[in-house]
Design an enzyme around this catalytic site. Sequence first.
Site, PDB file in Angstrom:
ATOM      1  N   CYS A   1       0.781  -1.253   0.333  1.00  0.00           N
ATOM      2  CA  CYS A   1       0.194  -0.271   0.298  1.00  0.00           C
ATOM      3  C   CYS A   1       1.092   1.336  -0.272  1.00  0.00           C
ATOM      4  CB  CYS A   1      -0.774   0.095   0.885  1.00  0.00           C
ATOM      5  SG  CYS A   1      -1.670  -1.322   1.222  1.00  0.00           S
TER       6      CYS A   1
ATOM      7  N   GLU B   1       0.442   3.687   1.707  1.00  0.00           N
ATOM      8  CA  GLU B   1       0.715   4.369   3.581  1.00  0.00           C
ATOM      9  C   GLU B   1       1.565   3.476   3.737  1.00  0.00           C
ATOM     10  OE1 GLU B   1      -2.119   2.797   2.850  1.00  0.00           O
ATOM     11  OE2 GLU B   1      -4.007   3.773   3.106  1.00  0.00           O
TER      12      GLU B   1
HETATM   13 ZN   LIG Z   1      -2.691  -1.074   3.242  1.00  0.00          ZN
END
Ligand SMILES: [Zn+2]
Length: 132
Positions: free
Chosen positions: A54, A56
């Site tokens: 991801c 993030e």
């Molecule tokens: Zn994630």
Amino acid sequence: MDTTILKQMARLITNEKQLNEFITYGGVGAALETIDGNIYTGISIDTACSMGFCAEHSAIAEMLKHGEHKIKALVAVDSEGHAVPPCGRCRELISQLSSTNLQTIIEVQDGVQVLLSEILPYDWKKSLSDQW
Ligand SMILES: [Zn+2]
């Protein structure tokens, strides 16, 4: 907290590209601000066989590279620039970095900000420790 600048920075780096038949990247972008006031960004990588990660996660790696781990605020956006909430794995990762990150402000959809603790209820770590 105003997350406008973080969201703008996330939008600037979000630009989905197809590398080949197996990999696309940049479909989601994330920007976070640490308690020291530094901003780190990251993009998603999507692969065949689920080997990607991801945006993030990518931003957190950049933060850790600079020796920081406490996050004041975080925003991730999709390819159209709209805020999206972190997945469960990212919520857990952010929380494991520091118990203070349970107070991280996250824009989970356009104009809606919540604390990480609000989207990570019944935290299993609290049964082991009050602070980490
Ligand atoms: Zn994630």
